[in-house]
Design an enzyme around this catalytic site. Structure first.
Site, PDB file in Angstrom:
ATOM      1  N   ARG A  21       0.815  -1.234   0.000  1.00 43.36           N
ATOM      2  CA  ARG A  21       0.000   0.000   0.000  1.00 43.36           C
ATOM      3  C   ARG A  21       0.842   1.274   0.000  1.00 43.36           C
ATOM      4  O   ARG A  21       0.331   2.365  -0.199  1.00 43.36           O
ATOM      5  CB  ARG A  21      -0.952  -0.006   1.205  1.00 43.36           C
ATOM      6  N   GLY A 115       8.626  -4.056  12.364  1.00 46.07           N
ATOM      7  CA  GLY A 115       9.488  -3.053  11.722  1.00 46.07           C
ATOM      8  C   GLY A 115       8.749  -1.823  11.244  1.00 46.07           C
ATOM      9  O   GLY A 115       9.378  -0.841  10.855  1.00 46.07           O
ATOM     10  N   ARG A 348      26.952  25.156   2.011  1.00 49.66           N
ATOM     11  CA  ARG A 348      27.131  23.806   1.479  1.00 49.66           C
ATOM     12  C   ARG A 348      28.216  23.072   2.265  1.00 49.66           C
ATOM     13  O   ARG A 348      28.956  23.684   3.041  1.00 49.66           O
ATOM     14  CB  ARG A 348      27.422  23.894  -0.013  1.00 49.66           C
ATOM     15  N   ASN A 401      36.585  29.173  -8.566  1.00 50.81           N
ATOM     16  CA  ASN A 401      37.320  27.975  -8.150  1.00 50.81           C
ATOM     17  C   ASN A 401      37.373  26.895  -9.216  1.00 50.81           C
ATOM     18  O   ASN A 401      38.114  25.934  -9.087  1.00 50.81           O
ATOM     19  CB  ASN A 401      36.713  27.391  -6.875  1.00 50.81           C
TER      20      ASN A 401
HETATM   21  C1  UD1 Z   1      -1.137  -8.689  12.712  1.00 53.00           C
HETATM   22  C2  UD1 Z   1      -1.792  -9.534  13.778  1.00 53.00           C
HETATM   23  C3  UD1 Z   1      -3.035  -8.830  14.275  1.00 53.00           C
HETATM   24  C4  UD1 Z   1      -2.670  -7.460  14.813  1.00 53.00           C
HETATM   25  C5  UD1 Z   1      -1.937  -6.668  13.741  1.00 53.00           C
HETATM   26  C6  UD1 Z   1      -1.432  -5.366  14.304  1.00 53.00           C
HETATM   27  C7  UD1 Z   1      -1.317 -11.835  13.226  1.00 53.00           C
HETATM   28  C8  UD1 Z   1      -1.827 -13.089  12.646  1.00 53.00           C
HETATM   29  N1  UD1 Z   1      -2.155 -10.809  13.217  1.00 53.00           N
HETATM   30  O1  UD1 Z   1      -2.037  -8.512  11.647  1.00 53.00           O
HETATM   31  O2  UD1 Z   1      -3.663  -9.589  15.312  1.00 53.00           O
HETATM   32  O3  UD1 Z   1      -3.833  -6.744  15.214  1.00 53.00           O
HETATM   33  O4  UD1 Z   1      -0.810  -7.421  13.268  1.00 53.00           O
HETATM   34  O5  UD1 Z   1      -0.900  -4.598  13.297  1.00 53.00           O
HETATM   35  O6  UD1 Z   1      -0.220 -11.806  13.704  1.00 53.00           O
HETATM   36  N2  UD1 Z   1       5.169 -10.010   8.729  1.00 53.00           N
HETATM   37  C9  UD1 Z   1       6.243 -10.825   8.436  1.00 53.00           C
HETATM   38  N3  UD1 Z   1       6.001 -11.973   7.772  1.00 53.00           N
HETATM   39  C10 UD1 Z   1       4.764 -12.361   7.384  1.00 53.00           C
HETATM   40  C11 UD1 Z   1       3.680 -11.503   7.699  1.00 53.00           C
HETATM   41  C12 UD1 Z   1       3.909 -10.352   8.372  1.00 53.00           C
HETATM   42  O7  UD1 Z   1       7.382 -10.520   8.757  1.00 53.00           O
HETATM   43  O8  UD1 Z   1       4.638 -13.432   6.779  1.00 53.00           O
HETATM   44  C13 UD1 Z   1       5.428  -8.752   9.433  1.00 53.00           C
HETATM   45  C14 UD1 Z   1       5.067  -7.540   8.598  1.00 53.00           C
HETATM   46  O9  UD1 Z   1       6.200  -7.078   7.893  1.00 53.00           O
HETATM   47  C15 UD1 Z   1       4.604  -6.565   9.650  1.00 53.00           C
HETATM   48  C16 UD1 Z   1       4.041  -7.436  10.748  1.00 53.00           C
HETATM   49  O10 UD1 Z   1       4.578  -8.716  10.546  1.00 53.00           O
HETATM   50  O11 UD1 Z   1       5.684  -5.825  10.182  1.00 53.00           O
HETATM   51  C17 UD1 Z   1       2.538  -7.487  10.745  1.00 53.00           C
HETATM   52  O12 UD1 Z   1       2.080  -7.917   9.496  1.00 53.00           O
HETATM   53  P1  UD1 Z   1       0.719  -7.381   8.924  1.00 53.00           P
HETATM   54  O13 UD1 Z   1       0.383  -8.162   7.727  1.00 53.00           O
HETATM   55  O14 UD1 Z   1       0.738  -5.912   8.843  1.00 53.00           O
HETATM   56  O15 UD1 Z   1      -0.272  -7.696  10.116  1.00 53.00           O
HETATM   57  P2  UD1 Z   1      -1.539  -8.615  10.106  1.00 53.00           P
HETATM   58  O16 UD1 Z   1      -1.141 -10.022   9.813  1.00 53.00           O
HETATM   59  O17 UD1 Z   1      -2.564  -8.004   9.272  1.00 53.00           O
END
Ligand code: UD1
Ligand code: CA
Length: 491
Positions: A21, A115, A348, A401
Site C-alpha cells: 500500500r 518493523g 554547502r 574555483n
Molecule cells: C497482525 C496480527 C493482528 C494485529 C496486527 C497489528 C497476526 C496473525 N495478526 O495482523 O492480530 O492486530 O498485526 O498490526 O499476527 N510479517 C512478516 N512476515 C509475514 C507476515 C507479516 O514478517 O509473513 C510482518 C510484517 O512485515 C509486519 C508485521 O509482521 O511488520 C505485521 O504484518 P501485517 O500483515 O501488517 O499484520 P496482520 O497479519 O494483518
C-alpha cells in the site's frame, strides 16, 4: 544460564512483509519519519532493551532491506522467512536463525515487535517485559482500545476472569460479535521462550488467510496451562503501524510533536511547534531558540544560546554557542560560537565559520574554512577557500574555483581587506594584511600588505551618448545636466 529480569533473551523484529500500500519502489520499512527509517526506529527501540540477541526477519526486497538494517545496526542477526506466510512463521524463522547462529533462545523472554511501528518506545516495551516476568506469564500481549478496530486482531478475554486473555481472533476470522470488540492486538508481545517454541510447532495455516498466525500461540499457551495476560496502553500512537503514506505522514507529525515537546521541556524555546520540524537524531542544548518555519535534520546540533530561523533548513549543521542563523539553507557546515549567518544564505558541505565570523546575506559557501572574526557580509560565493582571521571580504566577491575541468583553492590571509566585486581566480593566494581594489580580478598571488589592482584605468569618452544615442532619454538627460553645470560655471 539464568536470565536476569528485564534483559530479554531476544527481540525479534518482523520486517518480511511486502508493504504494497505504500506504492513505492522503496521497501515500506525504509521510508523515513523524523529523519530515521521505520525499521531504524524499531531497531533503536529493540536495542534499547539490551537484549542478548536482536533478530530481524526479512523477505520482501531482502537484500536491500538487509543492507539497510546492517548499516543501521551491524549486530542484528538477519533471519530469512521462507514461503510459508504469516507472523507465526516469521517468528519461527527468527528463532531458527538464532539457533543456526549457535544461540539457543529456549529460555527467558522473547519479545516480538514490528518493523513498521515506529513510535513504540523502550519504556512501553520495558513495562510489557516487566509485567510479563513479574506475573510469570507464558505470553503477555500489548493491546490498545481503538474507536475503529477494523482489520486488527481482537483480544478475547475470559468473562469470568477479565484479567486473563483467552486468545486473539483475526478480523477476517472473527464473528460479527467478536468484531464489536474494541481492544486490539498491537502485534507486540513478550513470550516465555520455551512456550513460544513448542506452541509455534503446533500452529497451522488453517484460517481465512492461509497463514501461520503468531496470534494462535496465545490460545495454545493457555491450553498448556500457561498464564496469558495483556498490558493495555492508552497511547495508541505507540502501537500504530504505517501501511500507506497517509499513515506515515500522520505518524511523522505525531513523532515530531513529541520531539518538539521533549526539546521544549529540556530548555529549547520553540516559537511555533506546528511549523518546526526536528529529526529524532538532532541534539539541542538548553537555552536554544528555534523560530518558525525551521527544519533541523540529521546530526544538526545547536549549542547553548544558538538561535535558528525563521524559515531555515539545516542538515548536519553544528551551530555554536550564541550563534545565529537566519533564513538559511545549510548542510554539512559548522558555525562556531558567536557566528552570524544569513539572511538568505546557502551553506554547502565543508563550510566552517570561525568564532564571531559572519556569512551574510545572499551568500553561497562550499568547502571553505573561515577564521575567527572574518566577515563575508554581502552577496558572494566562496568555495574551496581558506580565509584567515579578522579578514573582511567586500561585497560581491567571488572565488572562481572551477576552471571548467578542475577545482582550485583560494587562500586568503588574516586582516585582509578586499574591495567590492573582487574575483579570485584560483589557484591564488593573498597574503596577510593585503588589500584589493574594487573590481579586481586577482590572478596572481598578492604579497602581504600589497594593494592588488587589476582593472584598467578608467577612460571617459565625452559626448559618446549624444553621438551614438541621439534623441534618447539618456541623451536628453545628459544635455540637461551639462547645461546646468555650464550655467553654474557661467555664474
Ligand atoms: C497482525 C496480527 C493482528 C494485529 C496486527 C497489528 C497476526 C496473525 N495478526 O495482523 O492480530 O492486530 O498485526 O498490526 O499476527 N510479517 C512478516 N512476515 C509475514 C507476515 C507479516 O514478517 O509473513 C510482518 C510484517 O512485515 C509486519 C508485521 O509482521 O511488520 C505485521 O504484518 P501485517 O500483515 O501488517 O499484520 P496482520 O497479519 O494483518
Ligand atoms: Ca496480513
Amino acid at each position: 544460564m539464568t536470565q536476569s529480569l528485564d534483559r530479554p533473551t531476544a527481540v525479534i523484529v518482523l520486517a518480511a512483509g511486502a508493504g504494497t500500500r505504500m506504492k513505492s519502489e522503496t521497501p515500506k520499512i525504509m521510508h523515513t519519519l523524523g529523519g530515521v527509517s521505520m525499521i531504524g526506529h524499531a531497531l533503536n527501540t529493540a536495542r534499547a532493551l539490551n537484549p542478548e540477541h536482536l533478530v530481524a526477519v526479512v523477505r520482501h526486497q531482502r537484500d536491500r532491506v538487509a543492507e539497510h538494517i546492517l548499516s543501521h545496526d551491524d549486530d542484528v542477526i538477519l533471519a530469512d522467512q521462507d514461503e510459508v506466510p504469516g507472523t507465526g512463521r516469521a517468528v519461527e524463522c527468527g528463532l531458527e536463525a538464532l539457533a543456526a547462529a549457535g544461540h539457543a533462545a529456549d529460555s527467558g523472554t522473547v519479545v516480538v515487535t514490528y518493523g513498521d511501528v515506529p513510535l513504540l518506545t523502550p519504556d512501553l516495551v520495558t513495562e510489557l517485559v516487566t509485567t510479563h516476568e513479574s506475573q510469570g506469564n507464558a505470553v503477555t500481549v500489548l493491546t490498545a482500545l481503538l474507536q475503529d478496530a477494523t482489520g486488527y486482531g481482537r483480544i478475547l478475554r475470559d468473562d469470568a476472569n477479565p484479567e486473563a486473555v483467552v486468545g486473539i481472533v483475526e478480523h477476517k476470522d472473527a464473528t460479527d460479535a467478536q468484531r464489536e470488540i474494541r481492544e486490539v492486538n498491537s502485534g507486540i508481545y513478550a513470550f516465555d521462550a520455551a512456550t513460544l517454541i513448542s506452541a509455534l510447532a503446533q500452529v497451522t495455516t488453517d484460517n481465512a488467510q492461509g497463514e501461520k498466525y503468531l496470534t494462535d500461540v496465545l490460545g495454545l499457551a493457555r491450553a498448556e496451562g500457561g498464564r496469558v495476560a495483556a498490558v493495555t496502553t492508552e497511547d495508541r500512537w505507540q502501537v500504530e503501524g504505517a501501511n500507506d503514506r497517509v499513515q506515515l505522514a500522520a505518524l511523522g507529525k505525531e513523532l515530531n510533536r513529541r520531539t518538539v515537546e521533549t526539546a521544549m521541556r529540556a530548555g529549547t524555546t520553540v516559537i511555533d511547534p506546528d511549523t518546526t520540524w526536528i529529526d529524532a537524531t538532532v541534539t539541542l542544548e538548553p537555552d536554544t531558540t528555534i523560530l518558525p518555519g525551521t527544519q533541523l535534520h540529521g546530526l544538526t546540533h545547536l549549542a547553548r544560546g544558538a538561535v535558528v530561523g525563521p524559515d531555515s533548513t539545516l542538515t548536519d549543521v553544528t551551530v555554536g554557542e550564541g550563534a545565529t542563523v537566519t533564513r538559511t539553507h545549510g548542510s554539512g557546515a559548522e558555525i562556531k560560537a558567536g557566528g552570524v549567518v544569513g539572511p538568505f544564505t546557502y551553506l554547502r558541505p565543508g563550510t566552517v565559520l570561525g568564532e564571531d565570523g559572519k556569512i551574510g546575506a545572499f551568500y553561497e559557501t562550499k568547502n571553505v574554512q573561515i577564521g575567527r572574526g572574518s566577515k563575508l557580509s554581502h552577496l558572494g560565493y566562496a568555495g574551496d577557500a581558506t580565509i584567515g582571521e579578522h579578514t573582511n571580504i567586500g561585497c560581491g566577491n567571488i572565488t572562481a574555483n572551477y576552471d571548467g575541468e578542475n577545482k582550485h583553492r583560494t587562500i586568503i590571509g588574516s586582516h585582509v581587506r578586499t574591495s567590492s566585486n573582487t574575483v579570485f581566480v584560483a589557484p591564488v593566494e593573498v597574503g596577510d594584511g593585503a588589500y584589493t581594489g574594487a573590481g579586481a580580478v586577482v590572478r596572481k598571488d598578492v604579497p602581504p600588505g600589497a594593494l592588488a589592482l587589476s582593472v584598467a584605468p578608467q577612460r571617459n569618452n565625452e559626448g559618446w551618448v549624444e553621438t551614438k544615442r541621439p534623441g534618447s532619454a539618456a541623451a536628453q538627460a545628459a544635455a540637461q545636466a551639462l547645461e546646468t553645470t555650464n550655467n553654474g560655471k557661467g555664474n
